[in-house]
Design a protein around this motif. Sequence first.
Motif, PDB file in Angstrom:
ATOM      1  N   LEU A 276     104.209   5.683  10.816  1.00 19.33           N
ATOM      2  CA  LEU A 276     104.387   6.546   9.646  1.00 19.33           C
ATOM      3  C   LEU A 276     104.316   8.030  10.000  1.00 19.33           C
ATOM      4  O   LEU A 276     104.291   8.870   9.096  1.00 19.33           O
ATOM      5  N   GLY A 277     104.262   8.358  11.271  1.00 21.70           N
ATOM      6  CA  GLY A 277     104.259   9.756  11.682  1.00 21.70           C
ATOM      7  C   GLY A 277     102.884  10.375  11.761  1.00 21.70           C
ATOM      8  O   GLY A 277     102.765  11.603  11.700  1.00 21.70           O
ATOM      9  N   MET A 278     101.842   9.557  11.899  1.00 18.81           N
ATOM     10  CA  MET A 278     100.477  10.064  12.018  1.00 18.81           C
ATOM     11  C   MET A 278      99.841   9.439  13.248  1.00 18.81           C
ATOM     12  O   MET A 278     100.501   8.756  14.022  1.00 18.81           O
ATOM     13  N   ASP A 279      98.560   9.660  13.412  1.00 19.52           N
ATOM     14  CA  ASP A 279      97.853   9.028  14.515  1.00 19.52           C
ATOM     15  C   ASP A 279      96.405   8.804  14.120  1.00 19.52           C
ATOM     16  O   ASP A 279      95.936   9.304  13.103  1.00 19.52           O
ATOM     17  N   GLY A 280      95.717   8.024  14.934  1.00 21.22           N
ATOM     18  CA  GLY A 280      94.311   7.746  14.696  1.00 21.22           C
ATOM     19  C   GLY A 280      93.487   8.156  15.895  1.00 21.22           C
ATOM     20  O   GLY A 280      94.011   8.432  16.971  1.00 21.22           O
ATOM     21  N   ALA A 281      92.174   8.200  15.703  1.00 18.70           N
ATOM     22  CA  ALA A 281      91.286   8.636  16.785  1.00 18.70           C
ATOM     23  C   ALA A 281      89.885   8.107  16.513  1.00 18.70           C
ATOM     24  O   ALA A 281      89.599   7.540  15.454  1.00 18.70           O
ATOM     25  N   PHE A 282      89.013   8.308  17.483  1.00 15.79           N
ATOM     26  CA  PHE A 282      87.612   7.897  17.396  1.00 15.79           C
ATOM     27  C   PHE A 282      86.759   9.073  16.957  1.00 15.79           C
ATOM     28  O   PHE A 282      86.910  10.184  17.457  1.00 15.79           O
ATOM     29  N   SER A 283      85.898   8.849  15.996  1.00 19.56           N
ATOM     30  CA  SER A 283      84.964   9.869  15.550  1.00 19.56           C
ATOM     31  C   SER A 283      83.663   9.712  16.317  1.00 19.56           C
ATOM     32  O   SER A 283      82.921   8.747  16.116  1.00 19.56           O
ATOM     33  N   ALA A 284      83.394  10.665  17.203  1.00 18.30           N
ATOM     34  CA  ALA A 284      82.174  10.586  18.005  1.00 18.30           C
ATOM     35  C   ALA A 284      80.931  10.806  17.152  1.00 18.30           C
ATOM     36  O   ALA A 284      79.855  10.303  17.472  1.00 18.30           O
ATOM     37  N   THR A 285      81.054  11.563  16.056  1.00 17.21           N
ATOM     38  CA  THR A 285      79.888  11.850  15.225  1.00 17.21           C
ATOM     39  C   THR A 285      79.495  10.660  14.356  1.00 17.21           C
ATOM     40  O   THR A 285      78.317  10.372  14.184  1.00 17.21           O
ATOM     41  N   LEU A 286      80.479   9.955  13.809  1.00 17.01           N
ATOM     42  CA  LEU A 286      80.188   8.834  12.921  1.00 17.01           C
ATOM     43  C   LEU A 286      80.316   7.488  13.615  1.00 17.01           C
ATOM     44  O   LEU A 286      79.885   6.473  13.080  1.00 17.01           O
ATOM     45  N   GLY A 287      80.943   7.465  14.808  1.00 10.86           N
ATOM     46  CA  GLY A 287      81.103   6.211  15.519  1.00 10.86           C
ATOM     47  C   GLY A 287      82.089   5.267  14.864  1.00 10.86           C
ATOM     48  O   GLY A 287      81.973   4.046  15.022  1.00 10.86           O
ATOM     49  N   THR A 288      83.071   5.786  14.116  1.00  9.67           N
ATOM     50  CA  THR A 288      84.067   4.962  13.446  1.00  9.67           C
ATOM     51  C   THR A 288      85.460   5.456  13.809  1.00  9.67           C
ATOM     52  O   THR A 288      85.628   6.450  14.510  1.00  9.67           O
ATOM     53  N   TRP A 289      86.445   4.750  13.302  1.00  9.22           N
ATOM     54  CA  TRP A 289      87.839   5.113  13.528  1.00  9.22           C
ATOM     55  C   TRP A 289      88.321   5.951  12.355  1.00  9.22           C
ATOM     56  O   TRP A 289      87.841   5.813  11.231  1.00  9.22           O
ATOM     57  N   LEU A 290      89.299   6.819  12.608  1.00  7.33           N
ATOM     58  CA  LEU A 290      89.795   7.696  11.559  1.00  7.33           C
ATOM     59  C   LEU A 290      91.302   7.865  11.668  1.00  7.33           C
ATOM     60  O   LEU A 290      91.901   7.650  12.721  1.00  7.33           O
ATOM     61  N   ILE A 291      91.910   8.220  10.554  1.00  4.69           N
ATOM     62  CA  ILE A 291      93.323   8.578  10.493  1.00  4.69           C
ATOM     63  C   ILE A 291      93.423  10.091  10.400  1.00  4.69           C
ATOM     64  O   ILE A 291      92.819  10.707   9.508  1.00  4.69           O
ATOM     65  N   ARG A 292      94.167  10.698  11.308  1.00  6.81           N
ATOM     66  CA  ARG A 292      94.394  12.131  11.248  1.00  6.81           C
ATOM     67  C   ARG A 292      95.546  12.415  10.277  1.00  6.81           C
ATOM     68  O   ARG A 292      96.659  11.907  10.452  1.00  6.81           O
TER      69      ARG A 292
END
Length: 516
Positions: A276-292
């Motif tokens: 869909l033209g986006m990407d995801g990454a790891f949140s080091a502060t919360l320890g979860t996955w996120l959508i940018r």
Amino acid sequence: MRFDLLLARLLDDVAQEHLALRRTTRYILPLLLLPIGFALAQMARGWLGLITGGVAVLVLLAQIELFVRPTVARARVASRDMSLFLGLPPSRAPRDTRQLLALLAPAALALTASMAIAFPTMLARAEPWQRLLALALGIGALLAIGQRLAQVHALLGSIERRLRAADEQPAPSGARPSDGLLDPAIARRMAGLTFPVLALAPAAQALLRAEAYLALRDFPATSDAELQAALADLAQQAHADELRHWLLPPVGGKIYLPIAANGVLARLLGDTARRLGMDGAFSATLGTWLIRLPPARSYAVAGRLIDALIAIGLAPPGSILPHHLTVQGDLGGEARVLSIVHLIATPLLFEERPGPAQADERPFIMRGGGVLDDMAGRGRQSGPRTDFVDGFIFAQAPGLDGVEHLTAHTINLRVKQVLAFGLQASRRPAERRSPAEQRAADAYIQLRASLRDLLTRYGLAGMLEVDWIDGRWSEIWPLILRMSELKERDTAFLREAQQLRDRALDAIEGAAAQAS
């Protein structure tokens, strides 16, 4: 997002884990256990042998654990993600003794062979109790390995049973890994689309892809010509919004999802977001996955993109997710005004729940850099930004489906983007302001004075004195709690706050739109 495709991908991953576990027990464990008979025999010969042999046995068992532990970790991540994202509660699968014995048989044969070779030579002159001790130690080592294998097998069996109970439908044919969790037929049609040629921000481009998928999903009979016409109209509308808000600073952000970043579900959602033209990454502060969320020129486009992602299913239905909102530029300590205006004017009430977040002293606002600088792509240059984590995204949460909940993220985006323009204009020297910036600066200064007067009348003047960027959460939370209690018992406060917000937003946005 195809739920049956998600279940099929997870079941396939469980099957791969079962296969890896069988190969580990069939080939690797017997090789590691071949020397263990000599170490066990050494342990029964005396105190020095007990120490040296014990160290050798522990090393061998640790090596076995290194091969088994990754499977356990991946299974636990998958189980946790299924509980939080899919709503499938944990369950205990019945133990299959036959399959467990099949997994343990190669290790038992290797251990028996090792003891049969080592014991007659090394314990030929040993006392009977020494031989029995060595045999008991061997049985204990085999039981320890069997217990670990039983734990892994039960965990994988529980995951497989929960997935099969969730949906018995087969996976759609023709699905490709690069499609993520999108319908494969729709993904192929999207790949052949020609999107309108307009200078759109990355968020608007992602919105076109997301809306194209939703149109084909909800109205499968739509022809390519009809879809192209609908996308052209949407692109023109998004382009008009961007031109109207051209003077406003770009906005972006992140959506935190309650899943681990190293699991199969994060990988599938990452493939879906990239489609869909986006990407995801790891949140080091919360320890979860996120959508940018890609940078947007207009809060209207950014808000509609979040609505589309919720409709697609990237956010788990029934969840309340933190909305990490980013504004281009270093707003400094005055950024607290933007957060305060949003918090006092929202009809939502806040309360603190027990949990690890209570020990987190970071406030709602943070400084950052290097995300929204280049509107043609992410992270090509570096520069300041201001991050806000004072909003929420309600993804079809039961009982929270009112207008104030469905539009909360869009209103938050508007508050931050519009007021940030007024704040930046007020910080520019008066002789260097354009007419639009002068009107925006005047409206922001008036908002600042009216906000102080409102907070003083209701006993909340301390909200403007606390440092929201470098301060401590324990200093800010009592003021937010008092504000929530005030909104709950005094409707006049909320009404005045909303009127104050709307007047400032209309004046500043009108000045920017007129100049654009």
